[in-house]
Design a protein around this motif. Structure first.
Motif, PDB file in Angstrom:
ATOM      1  N   ASP A 122      -1.009  -9.163  -6.462  1.00 30.29           N
ATOM      2  CA  ASP A 122      -0.645 -10.728  -7.096  1.00 30.29           C
ATOM      3  C   ASP A 122      -0.765 -10.577  -8.661  1.00 30.29           C
ATOM      4  O   ASP A 122      -1.157 -11.396  -9.084  1.00 30.29           O
ATOM      5  N   ASP A 128      -2.499  -8.492   3.803  1.00 28.52           N
ATOM      6  CA  ASP A 128      -2.312  -9.001   2.453  1.00 28.52           C
ATOM      7  C   ASP A 128      -0.790 -10.554   2.515  1.00 28.52           C
ATOM      8  O   ASP A 128      -1.507 -10.686   1.511  1.00 28.52           O
ATOM      9  N   LYS A 165       2.010   2.873  -7.056  1.00 30.41           N
ATOM     10  CA  LYS A 165       1.669   2.078  -8.008  1.00 30.41           C
ATOM     11  C   LYS A 165       1.041   2.838  -8.887  1.00 30.41           C
ATOM     12  O   LYS A 165       0.640   2.235  -9.712  1.00 30.41           O
ATOM     13  N   ARG A 221     -11.782 -14.229  -4.462  1.00 25.32           N
ATOM     14  CA  ARG A 221     -10.222 -13.671  -5.523  1.00 25.32           C
ATOM     15  C   ARG A 221     -10.334 -14.029  -6.475  1.00 25.32           C
ATOM     16  O   ARG A 221      -9.892 -13.918  -8.002  1.00 25.32           O
ATOM     17  N   SER A 242     -10.944  -8.864   0.874  1.00 23.11           N
ATOM     18  CA  SER A 242      -9.816  -9.905  -0.431  1.00 23.11           C
ATOM     19  C   SER A 242      -9.118 -11.489  -0.259  1.00 23.11           C
ATOM     20  O   SER A 242      -8.354 -11.635  -0.923  1.00 23.11           O
ATOM     21  N   ALA A 300       0.191  -1.277  -0.180  1.00 26.68           N
ATOM     22  CA  ALA A 300       0.042   0.198  -0.189  1.00 26.68           C
ATOM     23  C   ALA A 300       0.844   0.827  -0.257  1.00 26.68           C
ATOM     24  O   ALA A 300       1.644   1.375   1.083  1.00 26.68           O
ATOM     25  N   ARG A 313      -2.084  -3.695   6.937  1.00 25.01           N
ATOM     26  CA  ARG A 313      -2.556  -3.947   5.560  1.00 25.01           C
ATOM     27  C   ARG A 313      -1.582  -4.941   5.395  1.00 25.01           C
ATOM     28  O   ARG A 313      -1.862  -6.189   4.268  1.00 25.01           O
ATOM     29  N   TYR A 325     -10.904  -4.643  -5.876  1.00 23.00           N
ATOM     30  CA  TYR A 325     -11.332  -5.464  -4.273  1.00 23.00           C
ATOM     31  C   TYR A 325     -12.286  -4.142  -3.027  1.00 23.00           C
ATOM     32  O   TYR A 325     -13.091  -4.821  -2.323  1.00 23.00           O
TER      33      TYR A 325
HETATM   34  O1  CDP Z   1      -4.520   1.685  -0.540  1.00 23.90           O
HETATM   35  P1  CDP Z   1      -3.587   1.170  -2.186  1.00 23.90           P
HETATM   36  O2  CDP Z   1      -3.794   2.130  -2.990  1.00 23.90           O
HETATM   37  O3  CDP Z   1      -2.440   0.011  -2.193  1.00 23.90           O
HETATM   38  O4  CDP Z   1      -4.778   0.120  -2.243  1.00 23.90           O
HETATM   39  P2  CDP Z   1      -5.504  -1.026  -3.661  1.00 23.90           P
HETATM   40  O5  CDP Z   1      -4.482  -0.808  -4.850  1.00 23.90           O
HETATM   41  O6  CDP Z   1      -5.972   0.614  -3.640  1.00 23.90           O
HETATM   42  O7  CDP Z   1      -5.966  -2.228  -3.291  1.00 23.90           O
HETATM   43  C1  CDP Z   1      -7.199  -2.304  -1.772  1.00 23.90           C
HETATM   44  C2  CDP Z   1      -6.597  -3.666  -1.011  1.00 23.90           C
HETATM   45  O8  CDP Z   1      -7.386  -4.522  -2.314  1.00 23.90           O
HETATM   46  C3  CDP Z   1      -5.583  -4.099  -1.063  1.00 23.90           C
HETATM   47  O9  CDP Z   1      -5.042  -3.507   0.176  1.00 23.90           O
HETATM   48  C4  CDP Z   1      -5.312  -5.195  -0.556  1.00 23.90           C
HETATM   49  O10 CDP Z   1      -5.988  -6.540  -0.064  1.00 23.90           O
HETATM   50  C5  CDP Z   1      -6.605  -5.448  -2.045  1.00 23.90           C
HETATM   51  N1  CDP Z   1      -5.845  -6.342  -3.447  1.00 23.90           N
HETATM   52  C6  CDP Z   1      -5.543  -7.312  -3.936  1.00 23.90           C
HETATM   53  O11 CDP Z   1      -5.368  -8.690  -2.701  1.00 23.90           O
HETATM   54  N2  CDP Z   1      -5.077  -8.159  -5.503  1.00 23.90           N
HETATM   55  C7  CDP Z   1      -5.218  -7.257  -5.910  1.00 23.90           C
HETATM   56  N3  CDP Z   1      -4.093  -7.074  -7.171  1.00 23.90           N
HETATM   57  C8  CDP Z   1      -4.949  -5.540  -5.307  1.00 23.90           C
HETATM   58  C9  CDP Z   1      -5.352  -5.381  -4.325  1.00 23.90           C
END
Ligand code: CDP
Ligand code: CDP
Length: 233
Positions: free
Chosen positions: A138, A192, A17, A116, A110, A13, A188, A39
């Motif tokens: 992932d 994760d 990205k 998933r 998630s 997080a 988180r 998610y």
């Molecule tokens: O807050 P941030 O932008 O870093 O997180 P996000 O990309 O919005 O993703 C939110 C949450 O979704 C993550 O903390 C994961 O729990 C989940 N996630 C996941 O499990 N697998 C992914 N490919 C993307 C997000």
């Protein structure tokens, strides 16, 4: 290769990205897709319906029934802070999915296998003809193990908390202290990385990039260079 190239960007997080992936996509003329928004959308609906985040049965039913539409890219200035627009059962939830409540609950939702499974299949559909930069946790390990370029972005927890604090101020959301933000990020990351299905993990063939002290532009340039030197169009 009978499709356009795929770029996978993963990391914890606040590593940068979404910001970086979106600009890389613009530079390379590829589509940008934020898998985390999907998610978050499911999590938003779970909260909206008053379902317990640990209720696997109710959540499995919900995710199998709901219709998610993620819009690739996003140059819409009204949504500059939320690069991917997203609809759930026809309702736009682009801003709603960024709330603190959703952020706090998303890792639990998630982690559930059915969630998933359903989202993985849909994400793979979005990449069937290639030509995408997808970002998440992932993507390089599960969604697109065959991606031509995989990048794993990292940054220290302190730096990520400071970035988050700036984001909250810019989005006019309530202020949160740095130590609370660090704790939320740590929490988180831990959830994760430790879940049973598709944990956050660097793919063996991913290139790790620590972004501490790097400007967004530098990170974007670096990834564009990697693409140009390693990937054939
Ligand atoms: O807050 P941030 O932008 O870093 O997180 P996000 O990309 O919005 O993703 C939110 C949450 O979704 C993550 O903390 C994961 O729990 C989940 N996630 C996941 O499990 N697998 C992914 N490919 C993307 C997000
Ligand atoms: O998607 P993810 O949670 O990994 O991070 P993000 O939402 O793209 O980035 C979090 C914040 O860090 C944003 O405000 C970015 O502008 C900022 N950022 C930065 O200051 N320096 C970088 N090298 C990358 C991102």
């Amino acid at each position: 290769r009978d499709r356009q190239p795929i770029v996978a960007i993963d990391g914890p997080a606040g590593a940068g990205k979404s910001t970086v992936a979106r600009q890389v996509a613009q530079r390379l003329n590829l589509l940008y897709l934020d898998s985390g928004a999907m998610y978050r959308a499911v999590t938003w609906l779970v909260l909206e319906r008053g379902i317990d985040v640990q209720d696997e049965v109710a959540i499995a039913e919900l995710v199998q029934d709901c219709e998610i539409r993620l819009e690739a890219s996003g140059n819409d200035s009204a949504f500059a802070a939320y690069p991917s627009r997203i609809w759930l059962n026809g309702q736009e939830v682009t801003q709603a999915i960024r709330s603190t409540a959703v952020t706090a609950a998303v890792s639990a939702v998630s982690a559930q296998p059915t969630v998933r499974e359903v989202l993985l299949r849909q994400q793979q559909q979005y990449g069937i003809t290639g030509g995408v930069v997808m970002e998440g946790r992932d993507i390089g390990t599960q969604v697109f193990p065959q991606a031509e370029l995989k990048v794993f972005l990292t940054a220290s927890v302190g730096e990520r908390a400071r970035r988050r604090q700036r984001d909250l101020a810019a989005q006019e959301q309530p202020a949160v202290s740095l130590s609370d933000l660090e704790q939320a990020i740590d929490d988180r990351d831990r959830k994760d990385s430790s879940r049973r299905v598709s944990p956050l993990r660097q793919a063996d063939d991913a290139i790790a990039l620590n972004t501490d002290g790097l400007a967004i532009e530098d990170v974007v340039n670096k990834i564009v260079q990697l693409f140009e030197s390693r990937v054939e169009r």
